[in-house]
Design an enzyme around this catalytic site. Structure first.
Site, PDB file in Angstrom:
ATOM      1  N   ARG A   1       0.882  -1.061  -0.082  1.00  0.00           N
ATOM      2  CA  ARG A   1      -0.075  -0.159   0.120  1.00  0.00           C
ATOM      3  C   ARG A   1       1.053   1.328  -0.182  1.00  0.00           C
ATOM      4  NH1 ARG A   1      -1.768   0.871   4.229  1.00  0.00           N
ATOM      5  NH2 ARG A   1      -1.018  -1.076   5.518  1.00  0.00           N
TER       6      ARG A   1
ATOM      7  N   TYR B   1      -1.440  -3.441  -6.764  1.00  0.00           N
ATOM      8  CA  TYR B   1      -1.550  -4.191  -5.688  1.00  0.00           C
ATOM      9  C   TYR B   1      -2.714  -4.202  -4.509  1.00  0.00           C
ATOM     10  CZ  TYR B   1      -0.375  -5.149  -0.684  1.00  0.00           C
ATOM     11  OH  TYR B   1      -0.329  -5.748   0.538  1.00  0.00           O
TER      12      TYR B   1
ATOM     13  N   GLY C   1      -4.382  -3.866  -1.490  1.00  0.00           N
ATOM     14  CA  GLY C   1      -4.982  -2.835  -0.670  1.00  0.00           C
ATOM     15  C   GLY C   1      -5.203  -1.594  -1.654  1.00  0.00           C
TER      16      GLY C   1
ATOM     17  N   LYS D   1      -9.789  -2.346   1.677  1.00  0.00           N
ATOM     18  CA  LYS D   1      -9.460  -1.217   2.391  1.00  0.00           C
ATOM     19  C   LYS D   1     -10.229   0.034   1.631  1.00  0.00           C
ATOM     20  CE  LYS D   1      -6.640  -3.844   4.330  1.00  0.00           C
ATOM     21  NZ  LYS D   1      -6.625  -4.247   5.865  1.00  0.00           N
TER      22      LYS D   1
ATOM     23  N   HIS E   1     -10.694  -2.644  11.276  1.00  0.00           N
ATOM     24  CA  HIS E   1      -9.595  -3.331  10.762  1.00  0.00           C
ATOM     25  C   HIS E   1      -9.217  -4.328  11.725  1.00  0.00           C
ATOM     26  CE1 HIS E   1      -5.049  -3.425   9.260  1.00  0.00           C
ATOM     27  NE2 HIS E   1      -5.783  -4.141   8.643  1.00  0.00           N
TER      28      HIS E   1
ATOM     29  N   SER F   1      -1.465  -3.610  10.208  1.00  0.00           N
ATOM     30  CA  SER F   1      -1.118  -4.360   9.225  1.00  0.00           C
ATOM     31  C   SER F   1       0.095  -5.283   9.486  1.00  0.00           C
ATOM     32  CB  SER F   1      -0.694  -3.598   7.947  1.00  0.00           C
ATOM     33  OG  SER F   1      -1.959  -2.961   7.562  1.00  0.00           O
TER      34      SER F   1
ATOM     35  N   CYS G   1       0.582  -7.409  11.635  1.00  0.00           N
ATOM     36  CA  CYS G   1       0.979  -7.650  13.158  1.00  0.00           C
ATOM     37  C   CYS G   1       0.181  -8.707  13.710  1.00  0.00           C
ATOM     38  CB  CYS G   1       0.519  -6.101  13.903  1.00  0.00           C
ATOM     39  SG  CYS G   1       1.806  -4.837  13.431  1.00  0.00           S
ATOM     40  N   GLY G   2      -0.421  -9.574  12.857  1.00  0.00           N
ATOM     41  CA  GLY G   2      -0.983 -10.701  13.699  1.00  0.00           C
ATOM     42  C   GLY G   2      -2.397 -11.211  13.692  1.00  0.00           C
ATOM     43  N   LYS G   3      -3.157 -10.582  12.689  1.00  0.00           N
ATOM     44  CA  LYS G   3      -4.649 -10.834  12.755  1.00  0.00           C
ATOM     45  C   LYS G   3      -4.973 -12.164  12.049  1.00  0.00           C
ATOM     46  CE  LYS G   3      -5.785  -6.981  10.501  1.00  0.00           C
ATOM     47  NZ  LYS G   3      -4.099  -6.379  10.575  1.00  0.00           N
TER      48      LYS G   3
ATOM     49  N   ASP H   1      -9.605  -9.640   8.757  1.00  0.00           N
ATOM     50  CA  ASP H   1      -8.920  -8.678   8.558  1.00  0.00           C
ATOM     51  C   ASP H   1      -9.937  -7.306   8.642  1.00  0.00           C
ATOM     52  OD1 ASP H   1      -6.543  -6.989   7.513  1.00  0.00           O
ATOM     53  OD2 ASP H   1      -7.857  -6.434   5.713  1.00  0.00           O
TER      54      ASP H   1
ATOM     55  N   ASN I   1       6.617  -8.513   1.863  1.00  0.00           N
ATOM     56  CA  ASN I   1       5.067  -8.072   1.880  1.00  0.00           C
ATOM     57  C   ASN I   1       4.430  -9.059   0.679  1.00  0.00           C
ATOM     58  OD1 ASN I   1       2.623  -7.118   2.833  1.00  0.00           O
ATOM     59  ND2 ASN I   1       2.699  -5.595   0.964  1.00  0.00           N
ATOM     60  N   SER I   2       5.127 -10.245   0.464  1.00  0.00           N
ATOM     61  CA  SER I   2       4.446 -11.302  -0.492  1.00  0.00           C
ATOM     62  C   SER I   2       3.001 -11.763   0.250  1.00  0.00           C
ATOM     63  CB  SER I   2       5.302 -12.395  -0.802  1.00  0.00           C
ATOM     64  OG  SER I   2       5.900 -12.927   0.235  1.00  0.00           O
ATOM     65  N   ARG I   3       2.115 -12.088  -0.636  1.00  0.00           N
ATOM     66  CA  ARG I   3       0.730 -12.346  -0.122  1.00  0.00           C
ATOM     67  C   ARG I   3       0.242 -13.719  -0.835  1.00  0.00           C
ATOM     68  NH1 ARG I   3      -1.556  -8.789   4.096  1.00  0.00           N
ATOM     69  NH2 ARG I   3      -0.077  -7.349   4.023  1.00  0.00           N
TER      70      ARG I   3
ATOM     71  N   ARG J   1       2.799  -3.819  17.642  1.00  0.00           N
ATOM     72  CA  ARG J   1       3.946  -4.257  17.666  1.00  0.00           C
ATOM     73  C   ARG J   1       5.009  -3.440  18.528  1.00  0.00           C
ATOM     74  NH1 ARG J   1       6.737  -7.992  13.784  1.00  0.00           N
ATOM     75  NH2 ARG J   1       4.725  -8.282  12.584  1.00  0.00           N
TER      76      ARG J   1
ATOM     77  N   GLY K   1       0.099 -20.186  18.771  1.00  0.00           N
ATOM     78  CA  GLY K   1      -0.971 -21.017  19.439  1.00  0.00           C
ATOM     79  C   GLY K   1      -0.752 -20.628  21.082  1.00  0.00           C
TER      80      GLY K   1
ATOM     81  N   ASN L   1      -0.843 -17.953  22.335  1.00  0.00           N
ATOM     82  CA  ASN L   1      -1.700 -16.712  22.645  1.00  0.00           C
ATOM     83  C   ASN L   1      -3.104 -17.080  23.242  1.00  0.00           C
ATOM     84  OD1 ASN L   1       0.144 -15.016  21.562  1.00  0.00           O
ATOM     85  ND2 ASN L   1      -0.442 -14.955  19.506  1.00  0.00           N
TER      86      ASN L   1
HETATM   87  N1  LIG Z   1       6.350 -13.112  17.430  1.00  0.00           N
HETATM   88  C1  LIG Z   1       5.277 -13.399  16.807  1.00  0.00           C
HETATM   89  N2  LIG Z   1       5.030 -13.200  15.367  1.00  0.00           N
HETATM   90  C2  LIG Z   1       3.542 -13.112  14.935  1.00  0.00           C
HETATM   91  C3  LIG Z   1       2.754 -13.569  15.796  1.00  0.00           C
HETATM   92  N3  LIG Z   1       1.524 -13.751  15.055  1.00  0.00           N
HETATM   93  C4  LIG Z   1       1.880 -13.506  13.783  1.00  0.00           C
HETATM   94  N4  LIG Z   1       3.292 -13.071  13.646  1.00  0.00           N
HETATM   95  C5  LIG Z   1       4.002 -12.649  12.490  1.00  0.00           C
HETATM   96  O1  LIG Z   1       3.562 -11.305  11.954  1.00  0.00           O
HETATM   97  C6  LIG Z   1       3.266 -11.462  10.670  1.00  0.00           C
HETATM   98  C7  LIG Z   1       2.231 -10.701  10.112  1.00  0.00           C
HETATM   99  O2  LIG Z   1       1.070 -11.555  10.645  1.00  0.00           O
HETATM  100  P1  LIG Z   1      -0.415 -11.546  10.084  1.00  0.00           P
HETATM  101  O3  LIG Z   1      -1.210 -12.539  10.974  1.00  0.00           O
HETATM  102  O4  LIG Z   1      -0.334 -12.108   8.653  1.00  0.00           O
HETATM  103  O5  LIG Z   1      -0.708  -9.928  10.096  1.00  0.00           O
HETATM  104  P2  LIG Z   1      -2.134  -9.256   9.708  1.00  0.00           P
HETATM  105  O6  LIG Z   1      -2.401  -8.551  11.039  1.00  0.00           O
HETATM  106  O7  LIG Z   1      -3.065 -10.408   9.473  1.00  0.00           O
HETATM  107  O8  LIG Z   1      -2.031  -8.375   8.443  1.00  0.00           O
HETATM  108  P3  LIG Z   1      -2.746  -7.659   7.496  1.00  0.00           P
HETATM  109  O9  LIG Z   1      -2.947  -8.814   6.412  1.00  0.00           O
HETATM  110  O10 LIG Z   1      -1.488  -6.928   6.611  1.00  0.00           O
HETATM  111  O11 LIG Z   1      -3.582  -6.591   7.850  1.00  0.00           O
HETATM  112  C8  LIG Z   1       3.645 -12.700  10.020  1.00  0.00           C
HETATM  113  O12 LIG Z   1       5.074 -12.428   9.704  1.00  0.00           O
HETATM  114  C9  LIG Z   1       3.530 -13.586  11.510  1.00  0.00           C
HETATM  115  O13 LIG Z   1       4.489 -14.960  11.466  1.00  0.00           O
HETATM  116  C10 LIG Z   1       2.835 -13.866  17.350  1.00  0.00           C
HETATM  117  O14 LIG Z   1       2.089 -14.260  18.025  1.00  0.00           O
HETATM  118  N5  LIG Z   1       4.043 -13.764  17.672  1.00  0.00           N
HETATM  119  O1  LIG Z   2      -4.453  -3.886   2.322  1.00  0.00           O
HETATM  120  C1  LIG Z   2      -3.608  -4.908   1.958  1.00  0.00           C
HETATM  121  O2  LIG Z   2      -3.036  -4.737   0.749  1.00  0.00           O
HETATM  122  C2  LIG Z   2      -3.477  -5.921   2.876  1.00  0.00           C
HETATM  123  C3  LIG Z   2      -3.741  -5.491   4.476  1.00  0.00           C
HETATM  124  O3  LIG Z   2      -4.699  -6.234   4.893  1.00  0.00           O
HETATM  125  C4  LIG Z   2      -3.038  -4.413   5.049  1.00  0.00           C
HETATM  126  O4  LIG Z   2      -1.965  -3.747   4.480  1.00  0.00           O
HETATM  127  O5  LIG Z   2      -3.360  -4.373   6.079  1.00  0.00           O
HETATM  128 MN   LIG Z   3      -5.024  -5.522   6.902  1.00  0.00          MN
END
Ligand SMILES: Nc1nc2c(ncn2[C@@H]2O[C@H](COP(=O)(O)OP(=O)(O)OP(=O)(O)O)[C@@H](O)[C@H]2O)c(=O)[nH]1
Ligand SMILES: O=C([O-])CC(=O)C(=O)O
Ligand SMILES: [Mn+2]
Length: 591
Positions: free
Chosen positions: A77, A205, A207, A214, A234, A256, A258-260, A285, A373-375, A406, A500, A502
């Protein structure tokens, strides 16, 4: 003609007229109305294989799966090129880039002029949310990218059923997209929330280009939700079934990358599974929430698929995601192995043959093989943990809202807000280190309220006031928590195992909701004591125990001074109640 039939006809006319108007401006060779059928998809994929837009992956290991390599300057983005064009600048707020609508429209018009010559223009009707849900909303994306069409087909309910709903309903969001020449100097993502309109030029790309995500489901929808009394967030949505067979739903906002996705698909540690705990995934998301007749918030996931971060996804960290990716998936900017399987950092110990740009991979060059940021794009229905209630028209009732960022330092593993107003402040004062999901520096701490900094379609001051307004007579609001999976020790390693594990934190939250778990009260909220959380099977160092469960008063006093300054940036529009909450906590930290 009945009123309903007349309305349907005029909707269709409005749509047809707009499509013709866009075609006159962009001058495509052909116009194709997408019906979302399998036959249509097969044709699109074949054309993309023929011109190299897609590369077929190993059919034995990954049937019907494809790799797309984007332009190397178009991988994330672009927040600095994303605008909210309201008629009054203050309505977009200091949290958005703003341009006067008239100026933005003229600028976009010259970019779109003739941009589809030699191309096909696709008209993509889509529905965000289950097709029969009153909480869902429709839109139409016009695009010249078949890659966008193939992704929209996975991410939304696209095609004939959506068009039928648009014909029945009063309005739809108009989205116009062209990849243009992908020149980053000719790239803009413009939103006109007052007119329910999006114009995006120069990027293919996610988003920036899949306008349902988004642009519609967050920026336009948040603006619309404010006037209609709901929330567009979000957030992931997950269900937790306890050993008694009761299911509670949690919505969680993390910025983004950060673990969703990972939390939404969590597999509990063995002991929990044995005891009968189960996690189900509603969304990873985006979450649209609205108060129901019983005063609780009900949520739907407006999306139908996952556009997830590939790096870090493995059999160990997220087996549900890997299982979803066995077939019918589109991978963008990942690496491939010598037998043409998709690969990314953190997947496994194999060494890839070709990097994300399509060059032979040099493992000594010190660069990642897959783009950070590969998806992957995949239907939610392929996820083994996909909730049987994910498509419920009325949505699922939310018991807890979780905010998280984070944060390498200061912020403990988890704490609970005292009440709704405090919870809104906890969300409003979220900070997080930037990630590869947006272009720009990575690892820089910034304020990212409710993980919506890049996505709120209006002034954050008004957005916080809107959040506060849900605390009214009859409301049965969720409890609010804050988590940080990313606390680091002196050595730079993560102190909490995450993924896990968490689950242990989720269990404490549910016990708090039920009034069954203890805590310590501090000025920043309720923190668990070490023995309030089940740590059986987890080894934590002394440093980890202290930093994950402790609270550093001096550090928090500084943090709250910064939060006060941040809220002041919004001037007199910032709700008094939020300022007062910040001042109360700040002075408690000084005592
Ligand atoms: N250390 C740690 N890393 C984590 C944890 N959960 C996710 N990650 C890492 O954080 C990165 C992004 O996590 P996603 O779950 O894909 O993030 P998202 O919030 O869904 O991201 P968007 O799709 O961009 O909105 C990945 O590389 C994960 O491996 C966790 O509990 N601990
Ligand atoms: O919008 C995108 O391309 C992917 C995403 O979930 C984010 O960045 O939060
Ligand atoms: Mn997102």
């Amino acid at each position: 003609m009945t009123d309903i039939a007349q309305n349907a006809q005029s909707q269709l006319e409005a749509l047809n007229q707009w499509v013709l108007e866009v075609a006159r401006l962009t001058r495509p060779d052909r116009i194709h109305w997408c019906d979302g059928s399998d036959a249509e998809n097969t044709q699109l994929i074949e054309a993309m294989l023929a011109d190299g837009t897609l590369i077929k992956l190993n059919d034995a290991t990954h049937p019907n799966s494809y790799l797309h390599r984007s332009h190397p300057d178009d991988v994330a983005r672009v927040e600095h090129l994303t605008f909210v064009c309201t008629s009054q600048r203050d309505d977009a707020g200091p949290n958005n880039h703003w341009m006067e609508p008239e100026i933005a429209r003229n600028q976009m018009k010259s970019l779109f002029d003739g941009c589809m010559e030699g191309r096909t223009m696709y008209v993509v009707p889509y529905c965000m949310g289950p097709i029969d849900s009153p909480l869902s909303r429709c839109g139409v994306e016009i695009t010249d990218s078949p890659y966008v069409v193939a992704n929209m087909r996975i991410m939304t309910r696209m095609g004939a059923a959506a068009l039928a709903r648009i014909e029945r309903e009063g309005s739809f969001v108009k989205g116009l997209h062209s990849t243009g020449d992908l020149n980053p100097d000719r790239r803009f993502i413009m939103h006109f929330p007052e007119d329910l309109e999006i114009q995006s030029f120069g990027s293919g790309y996610g988003g920036n280009a899949l306008l349902g995500k988004k642009c519609h489901a967050l920026r336009i929808a948040s603006h619309q939700a404010r006037s209609e009394g709901w929330l567009a967030e979000h957030m992931l949505i997950l269900g937790i079934e306890n050993p008694k067979g009761e299911t509670h739903y949690i919505a969680a906002a993390f910025p983004s990358a950060c673990g969703k996705t990972n939390l939404a698909m969590l597999i509990p540690p063995e002991g929990y599974v044995r005891d009968g705990w189960k996690i189900s995934t509603v969304g990873d998301d985006i979450c649209w929430m609205r108060p129901g007749a019983d005063g609780r918030l009900y949520a739907i996931n407006p999306e139908a698929g996952f556009f997830g971060v590939a790096p870090g996804t493995s059999e160990k960290s997220n087996p549900n995601a890997l299982a979803s990716l066995q077939r019918d998936a589109i991978f963008t900017n990942v690496a491939v192995t010598d037998d043409n399987q998709p690969w990314w950092e953190g997947l496994d110990k194999r060494v890839p043959a070709i990097d994300w740009r399509g060059n032979a991979y040099d493992c000594n060059a010190g660069k990642p093989a897959a783009h950070p940021n590969s998806r992957f794009t995949v239907s939610a229905r392929q996820c083994p943990s996909y909730s049987p209630h994910a498509e419920d028209a009325q949505g699922v009732p939310i018991s807890a809202i979780v905010f998280g960022g984070r944060r390498a330092s200061l912020v403990p593993l988890v704490f609970e807000a005292r009440d709704w107003t405090h919870g809104v402040l906890v969300g409003a004062s979220m900070g997080s280190e930037t990630t590869a999901a947006a272009t720009g520096a990575v690892g820089v701490m910034r304020r990212d309220p409710m993980a919506m900094k890049p996505f709120a379609g209006y002034n954050f001051a008004d957005y916080f006031a809107h959040w506060l307004s849900f605390d009214n007579a009859g409301a049965k609001l969720p409890k609010v928590f804050h988590v940080n999976w990313f606390r680091k020790g002196e050595g730079g390693d993560f102190l909490w195992p995450g993924f896990g594990d968490n689950m242990r934190v989720l269990e404490w939250m549910l016990k708090r909701v039920a009034g069954e778990a203890g805590s310590i009260e501090t000025p920043i909220g309720h923190l668990p004591k070490l023995d309030d959380i089940n740590l059986d099977g987890v080894t934590l160092t002394d440093e980890a125990r202290e930093k994950l469960f402790g609270y550093d008063r001096d550090g928090w006093r500084q943090e709250f001074a910064g939060i006060g300054e941040y809220l002041d940036e919004y001037g007199p529009r910032m709700p008094e109640a939020l300022k007062a909450e910040q001042e109360r906590i700040f002075s408690a930290l000084k005592d």
